[in-house]
Write a protein that holds these residues in place. Structure first.
Motif, PDB file in Angstrom:
ATOM      1  N   TYR A  87      -6.291 -11.497   1.876  1.00 25.57           N
ATOM      2  CA  TYR A  87      -6.237 -10.156   1.280  1.00 25.57           C
ATOM      3  C   TYR A  87      -6.403 -10.257  -0.240  1.00 25.57           C
ATOM      4  N   LYS A 102      -8.094  -8.833  -2.571  1.00 31.29           N
ATOM      5  CA  LYS A 102      -8.245  -7.672  -3.448  1.00 31.29           C
ATOM      6  C   LYS A 102      -6.908  -7.098  -3.917  1.00 31.29           C
ATOM      7  N   TYR A 103      -5.818  -7.468  -3.253  1.00 28.87           N
ATOM      8  CA  TYR A 103      -4.504  -6.932  -3.610  1.00 28.87           C
ATOM      9  C   TYR A 103      -3.784  -7.746  -4.686  1.00 28.87           C
ATOM     10  N   ASP A 152      -3.599  -9.948  -8.327  1.00 30.38           N
ATOM     11  CA  ASP A 152      -4.158 -10.140  -9.653  1.00 30.38           C
ATOM     12  C   ASP A 152      -4.034 -11.603 -10.075  1.00 30.38           C
ATOM     13  N   SER A 204       0.820  -1.217   0.000  1.00 29.66           N
ATOM     14  CA  SER A 204       0.000   0.000   0.000  1.00 29.66           C
ATOM     15  C   SER A 204       0.851   1.263   0.000  1.00 29.66           C
ATOM     16  N   ASN A 217       1.958   2.487  -3.177  1.00 27.04           N
ATOM     17  CA  ASN A 217       0.854   2.887  -4.062  1.00 27.04           C
ATOM     18  C   ASN A 217       0.547   1.833  -5.117  1.00 27.04           C
ATOM     19  N   ILE A 218       0.640   0.582  -4.700  1.00 24.22           N
ATOM     20  CA  ILE A 218       0.310  -0.529  -5.589  1.00 24.22           C
ATOM     21  C   ILE A 218      -1.081  -1.033  -5.218  1.00 24.22           C
ATOM     22  N   ASN A 219      -1.996  -0.961  -6.159  1.00 26.28           N
ATOM     23  CA  ASN A 219      -3.359  -1.419  -5.902  1.00 26.28           C
ATOM     24  C   ASN A 219      -3.500  -2.927  -6.064  1.00 26.28           C
ATOM     25  N   LYS A 220      -2.839  -3.455  -7.097  1.00 29.97           N
ATOM     26  CA  LYS A 220      -2.881  -4.892  -7.372  1.00 29.97           C
ATOM     27  C   LYS A 220      -1.497  -5.341  -7.804  1.00 29.97           C
TER      28      LYS A 220
END
Length: 271
Positions: free
Chosen positions: A112, A114-115, A117, A86, A89-92
Motif C-alpha cells: 500500500y 501510496k499511503y 510518506d 482512510s 481522512n488521512i491521505n499519507k
C-alpha cells in the motif's frame, strides 16, 4: 495522548492519539506482546510536531477481532489498518514500526505504498528466505503458542525476556521490570497472533525490497547481532535506504535509548 477505538475489517482497533489533529500524522506499530502504550515515551517527545497514532495490533492490548482466526494474519491486519487510516481522512502517514510491527509495516509499505510518506523500521525482518526455513519456523511457533497457552503468564514472560535477543535489557533490571509491568496477560491473543502473523507464516518480502520507493530508515541496536546483520542486508536491497546502528543498544532500541531514538527519528522525518 487520548484513547479511542475504531472498528475496521472485522477488527476493532484500540489506539492512542495525540490531541493535535492538524499536525503531520505518524502511525506507530508495536512488537510482539506489546501495545499502543509502547511508544508513549517517544510520542511525548515528538507530539508537538506530529500527530502520533499508536494502535494495538490484533491479539494485543484492547483491540478486538470479531471474525475467524485469519483476521490475525498479516494480510487482513494490513487491510484493516488501511481502512483505519482512510476512515480518519488521512491521505499519507509516516510510519514507525518495531520488530513484529516492523514486519507488518514493511508489508504495508510494499503493498500500500501510496499511503506512506516516510517509514522507519526498527529491528525488522522481511521474513524468511526459504520454504524450508518457513516450515521449521512454523513448527517452532506452534510449540511456542502452545507454551504460551499452557504456562502461567508471569512465568512465561520471565522466560521470554531471558532470550539472548533481550540480553541488553537484562543489564538494567529496573527498566526490564518496568517493561514487564506493561505486558498485558493476553495469552490466547498472543498465541493467535503468533500462529497467524508469525515470521514462519508471513509472506517472505525479501524479493520485493528492491521495489520500495518510500524513503526508508532502518534502525538496529549495535548489540543485536542478528537484526543488525539483517538491517545491513536490507539497506543494500532497498533503494536509497538509510541505516542507523545505535551504539550500546539491543533489540528494543526505542525503549533502551529513547533520547537517541527520538533524535534519529526527528532527523529523518524532518529532513
Amino acid at each position: 495522548m487520548r484513547e479511542g477505538s475504531v472498528f475496521e475489517h472485522h477488527i476493532k482497533f484500540n489506539y492512542l492519539e495525540s490531541e493535535d489533529k492538524k499536525a503531520p500524522p505518524v502511525l506507530m506499530l508495536h512488537g510482539f506482546m506489546g501495545s499502543s502504550q509502547d511508544f508513549s515515551v517517544i510520542a511525548t517527545f515528538i507530539e508537538n510536531d506530529f500527530r502520533c497514532i499508536s494502535i494495538d495490533l490484533p491479539g494485543h492490548g484492547e483491540t478486538i477481532v470479531n471474525g475467524s482466526d485469519d483476521f490475525y494474519s498479516m494480510e487482513k491486519t494490513a487491510a484493516g489498518i488501511i481502512e483505519f487510516i482512510s476512515k480518519k481522512n488521512i491521505n499519507k502517514v509516516d510510519l514507525i514500526a518495531y520488530s513484529m510491527g516492523g514486519r507488518l509495516g514493511l508489508y504495508l509499505v510494499i503493498n500500500y505504498p501510496k499511503y506512506f510518506d516516510k517509514v522507519i523500521l526498527e529491528s525488522t525482518s522481511p521474513g524468511l528466505k526459504s520454504k524450508t526455513d518457513q516450515v521449521e519456523r512454523i513448527e517452532q511457533d506452534k510449540k511456542l503458542a502452545k507454551k504460551i497457552l499452557n504456562t502461567n503468564f508471569n512465568d512465561f514472560i520471565e522466560i521470554w525476556y531471558r532470550q539472548p535477543l533481550f540480553a541488553s535489557l537484562r543489564c538494567d533490571e529496573v527498566k526490564l521490570r518496568r517493561m514487564i509491568e506493561t505486558r498485558k496477560d493476553n495469552s490466547e491473543g498472543y498465541a493467535l497472533s503468533l500462529l497467524n502473523m508469525g515470521t514462519g507464516v508471513q509472506p517472505s518480502l525479501w524479493g520485493k525490497l528492491k521495489n520500495i520507493k518510500t524513503p526508508t530508515l532502518l534502525i538496529a541496536g549495535e548489540l543485536d547481532v542478528k537484526f543488525k546483520t539483517i538491517a545491513k542486508e536490507m539497506a543494500v536491497l532497498i533503494p536509497g535506504a538509510n541505516l542507523n546502528i545505535i551504539p550500546n543498544a539491543g533489540h528494543n532500541v526505542h525503549f533502551e535509548m529513547p533520547e537517541i531514538y527520538v533524535e534519529t527519528v526527528n532527523n529523518f522525518l524532518n529532513k
